[in-house]
Each structure stands twice: as C-alpha cells, then as structure tokens.
Design a protein around this motif. Sequence first.
Motif, PDB file in Angstrom:
ATOM      1  N   ASP A   1      81.847  61.264 -23.746  1.00 19.63           N
ATOM      2  CA  ASP A   1      82.179  60.617 -22.474  1.00 19.63           C
ATOM      3  C   ASP A   1      82.931  59.355 -22.840  1.00 19.63           C
ATOM      4  OD1 ASP A   1      79.131  61.387 -20.637  1.00 19.63           O
ATOM      5  OD2 ASP A   1      81.021  62.456 -20.820  1.00 19.63           O
ATOM      6  N   ASN A   2      84.205  59.293 -22.465  1.00 28.65           N
ATOM      7  CA  ASN A   2      85.075  58.238 -22.958  1.00 28.65           C
ATOM      8  C   ASN A   2      85.677  57.463 -21.809  1.00 28.65           C
ATOM      9  OD1 ASN A   2      86.631  56.665 -24.599  1.00 28.65           O
ATOM     10  ND2 ASN A   2      88.033  58.286 -25.232  1.00 28.65           N
ATOM     11  N   ASP A   3      85.300  56.207 -21.634  1.00 28.95           N
ATOM     12  CA  ASP A   3      85.990  55.377 -20.659  1.00 28.95           C
ATOM     13  C   ASP A   3      86.367  54.064 -21.328  1.00 28.95           C
ATOM     14  OD1 ASP A   3      82.900  54.647 -18.915  1.00 28.95           O
ATOM     15  OD2 ASP A   3      83.814  53.598 -20.595  1.00 28.95           O
ATOM     16  N   GLU A   4      86.943  53.173 -20.586  1.00 26.06           N
ATOM     17  CA  GLU A   4      87.503  51.945 -21.169  1.00 26.06           C
ATOM     18  C   GLU A   4      86.422  51.041 -21.735  1.00 26.06           C
ATOM     19  OE1 GLU A   4      91.471  51.569 -18.294  1.00 26.06           O
ATOM     20  OE2 GLU A   4      89.941  49.996 -18.331  1.00 26.06           O
ATOM     21  N   LYS A   5      85.233  51.095 -21.161  1.00 27.68           N
ATOM     22  CA  LYS A   5      84.199  50.148 -21.564  1.00 27.68           C
ATOM     23  C   LYS A   5      83.340  50.648 -22.712  1.00 27.68           C
ATOM     24  CE  LYS A   5      83.809  47.808 -17.109  1.00 27.68           C
ATOM     25  NZ  LYS A   5      82.896  47.399 -16.014  1.00 27.68           N
TER      26      LYS A   5
ATOM     27  N   LYS B   1      82.075  54.374 -25.165  1.00 27.88           N
ATOM     28  CA  LYS B   1      82.106  55.794 -25.471  1.00 27.88           C
ATOM     29  C   LYS B   1      80.676  56.247 -25.732  1.00 27.88           C
ATOM     30  CE  LYS B   1      86.547  55.505 -28.003  1.00 27.88           C
ATOM     31  NZ  LYS B   1      86.888  54.221 -27.489  1.00 27.88           N
TER      32      LYS B   1
END
Length: 130
Positions: free
Chosen positions: A72-76, A78
């Motif tokens: 699950d990879n977002d800007e804030k 992983k």
Amino acid sequence: QVQLVESGGGSVQAGGSLRLSCAASGYTDSNWLMAWFRQSPGKEHEGVAVIVSDGLTPYADSVKGRFTISIDNDEKAKIVYLDMNELKPEDTGMYYCAAEHRRGSTWFLSAFTAQDYNYWGQGTQVTVSS
C-alpha cells in the motif's frame, strides 16, 4: 529518518498462513526496492521476496507459489505485506523488512543480497511447527 517496523509474526502449524506487515516511514525515494529477508539461527539472511517501485515482484524459489508480496503506497507512508500460505517448518525464522534505492538496470543482481540494503526493521518472529 527512515523507519521500518514489522508486525504480524507468530506461531502456526505447518500448512497454516500468516500475514506480515512492514510500515515504512520517512522513505522519500521514488525508485526503490523493498524486500523481506529471513534468518534462522546460525544462518545468513535469506532473501524471500522483493517488490520494486515499478511493480515487479521477484521471489526466492523456496517460496514461489506460497508467498505474495504487496504494498500500500501513498505519499506519507508505505506498508509492505508478505502473505505466507502453506507454511512449512523450514519457513521458521526472524523475518526482516528492508529497503534500498533501486540501482539502474542491474538492480536484480543484488535484490536478494542483504548486504546491499541500508535500511532494516527490527524483525518479527515466525515459527512453524510440524
């Protein structure tokens, strides 16, 4: 500051399943490798599965078809997962999450080499009984 924190280890019987999680914070590299390694007493780190920033997911032969790595990879932050099915006693060990910058087109040559990773978590224990 990069921080990797693993969770999800435990004790299961052979044939069972576990899901490991690795929460990665402070890692801003956009071209990366994230991997799961394991270590049994008296043995060196063994690369289990790798996920690359472009989506590739190579696996060690010993876990192909049984383990799945995902992210699950977002800007804030992983979160890297390792879904382990059909567990065997030989899967027992301390499981570590690791991260490193992806180095050009030859990244695959060292993707399963522990010495080439600079960032490591503290590990989570997996014990599989027969």
